[in-house]
Scaffold this motif. Structure first.
Motif, PDB file in Angstrom:
ATOM      1  N   UNK A 120      31.938   3.211  41.796  1.00 60.70           N
ATOM      2  CA  UNK A 120      32.614   4.455  41.424  1.00 60.70           C
ATOM      3  C   UNK A 120      32.097   5.598  42.290  1.00 60.70           C
ATOM      4  N   UNK A 121      33.017   6.301  42.949  1.00 60.96           N
ATOM      5  CA  UNK A 121      32.551   7.371  43.816  1.00 60.96           C
ATOM      6  C   UNK A 121      32.517   8.708  43.068  1.00 60.96           C
ATOM      7  N   UNK A 141      50.617   0.981  36.304  1.00 57.65           N
ATOM      8  CA  UNK A 141      49.645   0.971  35.215  1.00 57.65           C
ATOM      9  C   UNK A 141      49.542   2.332  34.518  1.00 57.65           C
ATOM     10  N   UNK A 142      49.525   3.409  35.316  1.00 58.58           N
ATOM     11  CA  UNK A 142      49.360   4.753  34.746  1.00 58.58           C
ATOM     12  C   UNK A 142      50.368   5.065  33.655  1.00 58.58           C
ATOM     13  N   UNK A 175      43.423   7.258  36.067  1.00 62.77           N
ATOM     14  CA  UNK A 175      42.610   7.757  37.185  1.00 62.77           C
ATOM     15  C   UNK A 175      41.977   6.580  37.922  1.00 62.77           C
ATOM     16  N   UNK A 176      41.435   5.637  37.138  1.00 65.55           N
ATOM     17  CA  UNK A 176      40.759   4.495  37.759  1.00 65.55           C
ATOM     18  C   UNK A 176      41.737   3.610  38.521  1.00 65.55           C
ATOM     19  N   UNK A 194      40.056   4.957  45.600  1.00 63.75           N
ATOM     20  CA  UNK A 194      39.110   3.865  45.835  1.00 63.75           C
ATOM     21  C   UNK A 194      38.471   3.978  47.193  1.00 63.75           C
ATOM     22  N   UNK A 195      37.305   3.379  47.290  1.00 58.66           N
ATOM     23  CA  UNK A 195      36.626   3.364  48.591  1.00 58.66           C
ATOM     24  C   UNK A 195      36.837   2.021  49.253  1.00 58.66           C
TER      25      UNK A 195
END
Lengths: 559, 317
Positions: free
Chosen positions: B1-2, B240-241, B309-310, B316-317
């Motif tokens: 998680x960034x 998904x959101x 959000x996820x 994402x990195x």
């Protein structure tokens, strides 16, 4: 069966939203030999993409095969069942989309999307597919070929995505590759790298190709044969050299003519005893977005110390690639983005940077016309109302006087009076752009900012719009600031050109002999990157000193 | 998680806390506005004015509203929900068992309806326009249009009265075996599932269909992907959101909006408790129930937003 592709009397129908049936492909026949690249060329709505997709047995929703056959590698795609077609897609026929940015799934890593073809069709073990993908990345001259696949689509640039989409198409070892306007969305300097990469892998693999484009110069570099389409019918067909040098059909000649626009004859500066102040002058503009720092400059600077001058009755071109700040410059002049520093002068008088602080008179004299007429015109307002509103706002016109002026404005942009009862959605792209322009004229301005107003139009329509702009200028003594990424259009209308790169005005040149006078390496690179109709142009670039010395390093930094 | 995701989630949680404070204010203000004098009601018709005044003083009802609000909030933060006016019991004790019952019913309904709704939503999107899609849509629209008391009553009529398969009332407290549990929950769960699934099915279908129109899904088709693969691998992760938000909205209904179902099946849940509390002007009980409903709603919506959000690949990195 000797040819790789044989399309015979293909007919594709479409059902409109109102339930009407129309034929969009009307009996097209064409062949592609093994290892040959054939270009389908035509303007929007000519059916070129529909034909290309039929090679994969795919008709977009609402379309259906109405007749004829599409034979690819001995199999008739129109007659196969959907599951059989799916087996050929990605393996025998592969597709490179127009906008790779949209064609990559944002939620999946690039490498997984590239090797998905191998996974779907069980072509090879996944580890082997990964190795092959990295080889393709290398062949397509992508940076960091070993690790670039681990990224997500939003983490690489547009030009890189377009080459990644080529890798995605080639991984299944197809016999036929379909290119659907793969470089249209790219900047010219990026386009060269992508075209080169395509050309070298196609030559090495000996694959057949169908290249869909509206750009004859791009097609000239890569295709062996050209098929000219219009309205779902083949107009002319021939080898690339034959089409370029000896076109028979009037439509093909129109397309070629659109490529050689008449260069605008510069207007001489009026000599007079009392110097006339420039119509518009911009001095040392700094502008951008984000919080303002201690020096009064924004965090993200888009424009850095830009100055330019537009003399009365002349036209100033602003040219540069996406992200160079040319549209921001237009927005700053119009007052939509207040500058952090610098001055904007209209007829020698300084104007406030912020739109809200400008007087109505200042607003009237400077109008802006936006790139996309589709979004700039309110879709639920009739044309008459769109044009009438500025008339009431600036001139207080009402009732019959207003109606009469709306009719005049429509006449000025060569549209029939009856059009004022229509909605924007009922007009063609070219007509909408004319209405967009007429709305700017409604204010009786002195300066019009044209922000990429021809970019979304077909080449033949562009020529007509440019002609209209010139005519209006003669009649109404206008001055234009003409912003574009396309050198030919700028040359067709402007007297002076400023070249922008990275938010800086790198050079100001007279439009007529821009080629001869260009000195800045970036300008030379930009000029050298514009495709030419000559089929040998792309290959000759390697020897071009301007391109080699100035180009390579900055190019690699950008792409 | 960034760090970007972390700051987004923290900001979202902060908003949730602020919302909760605003909600508590509104709940308090709303109960203040209820007509009638509590002391008068508690003491009945025969009370003397002196007795009413004395009781008002004792209950602190003469203090300014803001002071009482602070006192109430302070109590809430320390876990003291106050005392019921009606029977002088601790609110926490009154609610405890009822809340467990409601949560139990909600959990069983969610476990049953969410998978079914997602399955139906995704498959109808996958075979959009087919007979299957139309049949499911027809039924879903039918269910949306019928009020839940109608479904509940019909269920009682069919299963309890005519067929006599299931008990007409649900006494969740007497359940001894798994079979009894099934029998006790069957009807309320079926009724509630009908009500909440319809919305989830429609929203899931719409979200998946809108992502199916994306160019990358056409690209997957042109790579030779099968229809299930296009939907499950390419469209679904990007839908998904909206889907979790639809699910959260539907589930939040299970906490507060089940009153009709609880009444019809005489299920001893918290919604029924709240309605009884309104009848007796039992302010601390009403306030606590309202706060619990709002909290549940807030938790579900916040969770849905955090999942959204996820699931955003751009972070994402």
């Amino acid at each position: 069966m000797s040819n790789l592709v044989e399309i015979r009397d293909l007919r594709i129908g479409a059902r409109t939203d109102s339930g009407r049936e129309v034929e969009i492909i009307k009996g097209v026949s064409l062949d592609v030999a093994q290892g040959e690249i054939v270009a389908l060329i035509g303007e929007s709505g000519s059916g070129k993409t529909t034909i290309a997709l039929s090679l994969m047995g795919h008709a977009r929703p609402g379309c259906y095969f109405a007749g004829g056959s599409v034979t690819v590698a001995g199999r008739n795609m129109t007659a196969l069942r959907e599951s059989e077609r799916a087996k050929l897609r990605g393996t025998d026929v592969a597709y490179i989309p127009q906008s790779a940015a949209a064609a990559f799934n944002p939620a999946i890593r690039l490498i997984d999307q590239v090797i998905e073809v191998a996974k779907i069709h069980n072509l090879m073990p996944l580890a082997e597919a990964r190795v092959k993908a990295v080889e393709l990345f290398r062949a397509l001259a992508l940076p960091d070929p070993d690790t670039i696949g681990e990224r997500y689509p939003h983490q690489v640039s547009g030009g890189q995505l377009q080459r990644l989409s080529a890798a995605m198409a080639l991984i299944g070892g197809p016999k036929l590759v379909i290119f659907d306007e793969p470089t249209t969305a790219l900047d010219v300097t990026t386009q060269i790298e992508v075209l080169r990469a395509f050309k070298s892998v196609m030559k090495a693999g000996g694959m057949g190709g169908v290249y869909v484009s509206h750009d004859l110069a791009v097609v000239a570099q890569i295709a062996d044969r050209i098929v000219v389409l219009r309205g779902g019918e083949v107009q002319e067909e021939g080898t690339t050299a034959a089409i370029l040098d000896n076109a028979q059909h009037p439509y093909t000649r129109d397309l070629l003519a659109a490529f050689h626009p008449v260069t605008h004859a510069a207007v001489a500066l009026a000599e007079s005893a009392t110097p006339i102040p420039p119509a518009l002058e911009v001095r040392g503009i700094f502008a951008g977005y984000g919080p303002i720092d201690a020096d009064g400059l924004p965090l993200k600077q888009v424009l850095k110390d830009v100055s330019c001058k537009l003399e009365k009755g002349r036209n100033l071109g602003v040219i540069g690639e996406s992200g160079c700040g040319k549209s921001t410059l237009a927005r700053v002049i119009a007052g939509l983005v207040p500058p952090a520093k610098g001055q904007i002068l209209l007829n020698g008088k300084e104007m406030a940077g912020d739109l809200k602080k400008r007087s109505k008179e200042e607003l009237r004299r400077l109008q802006i016309v936006f790139q996309l007429a589709d979004t700039a015109l309110n879709p639920s307002t009739p044309i008459g109302e769109i044009l009438g509103r500025p008339l009431t706002f600036y001139h207080g016109m009402k009732g019959a006087t207003r109606d009469a002026r709306v009719a005049e404005l429509l006449d000025m942009v060569h549209l029939p009076k009856t059009m004022r009862h229509r909605l924007p959605s009922e007009l063609s792209g070219g007509q909408k752009q004319r209405v967009n322009l007429a709305r700017g004229l409604a204010a009786n301005p002195e300066v019009i900012l044209c922000d990429e107003i021809t970019s979304a139009l077909d080449a033949v329509v562009v020529a007509a719009v440019i002609e209209l702009l010139k005519e209006l200028q003669r009649e109404l003594q206008l001055s234009y600031v003409f912003i574009s990424h396309d050198l030919a259009t700028v040359q067709a209308i402007c007297d002076d050109v400023i070249v922008m790169n990275g938010g800086v005005n790198v050079e100001t040149l007279p439009a007529a002999d821009i080629m001869a006078r260009a000195e800045h390496p970036y300008t030379r690179l930009l000029l050298a990157s514009v495709p030419k109709l000559d089929p040998a142009w792309l290959d000759s670039l390697a020897d071009d000193p301007a391109f080699e010395r100035a180009g390579r390093s900055s190019l690699l930094a950008q792409v | 998680m960034n760090s970007q995701i972390r700051s987004l989630i923290l900001a979202r949680l902060g908003i949730a806390v602020i919302t909760l404070i605003i909600v508590s204010f509104i709940v308090f203000a709303a109960t203040e506005m209820l007509p009638g004098d509590i002391a008068q009601i508690l003491l009945g018709q025969a009370a003397t004015p002196e007795a009413v005044a004395g009781l008002r003083e004792a209950m602190g009802l003469n203090d300014p509203a803001f002071l009482r609000f602070l006192r109430w909030m302070g109590g809430l933060l320390q876990g003291d929900l106050g005392k019921s006016y009606a029977n002088n019991m601790q609110v926490a004790d009154l609610i405890g068992g009822r809340l467990a019952n409601t949560l139990q019913l909600a959990a069983v309904t969610a476990l049953f309806s969410v998978p079914v709704a997602l399955f139906l939503g995704i498959t109808t999107a996958m075979y959009q326009g087919s007979i299957y899609d139309r049949a499911v849509n027809f039924m879903v629209i039918g269910v949306i249009s019928v009020p839940e008391f109608m479904i509940a009553t019909l269920a009682v009529l069919v299963f309890a009265v005519w067929l006599q398969w299931l008990p007409a009332l649900s006494f969740a407290n007497d359940v001894k075996s798994f079979w009894e549990l099934l029998r006790a929950y069957a009807m309320p769960v079926i009724t509630l599932s009908f009500v909440i699934s319809a919305q989830m099915i429609r929203m899931t279908r719409a979200a998946v269909i809108s992502t199916l129109g994306a160019p990358y899904v056409e690209m997957a088709l042109l790579k030779g992907a099968s229809r299930p693969r296009m939907v499950l691998r390419h469209a679904l992760p990007n839908a998904v959101g909206p889907i979790v938000n639809a699910v959260a909205l539907s589930l939040s209904y299970l906490l507060g909006g089940v009153i009709i179902v609880e009444t019809v099946f005489n299920y001893p849940g918290i919604a029924k408790l709240m309605v009884d509390a309104v009848a007796t002007r039992d302010l601390p009980l009403i306030q606590t129930c309202a706060m619990i409903f709002c909290l549940g709603y807030l938790i579900l919506i916040t969770l849905a937003d955090i999942i959204a959000i996820l699931s955003n690949p751009r972070l994402r990195k």
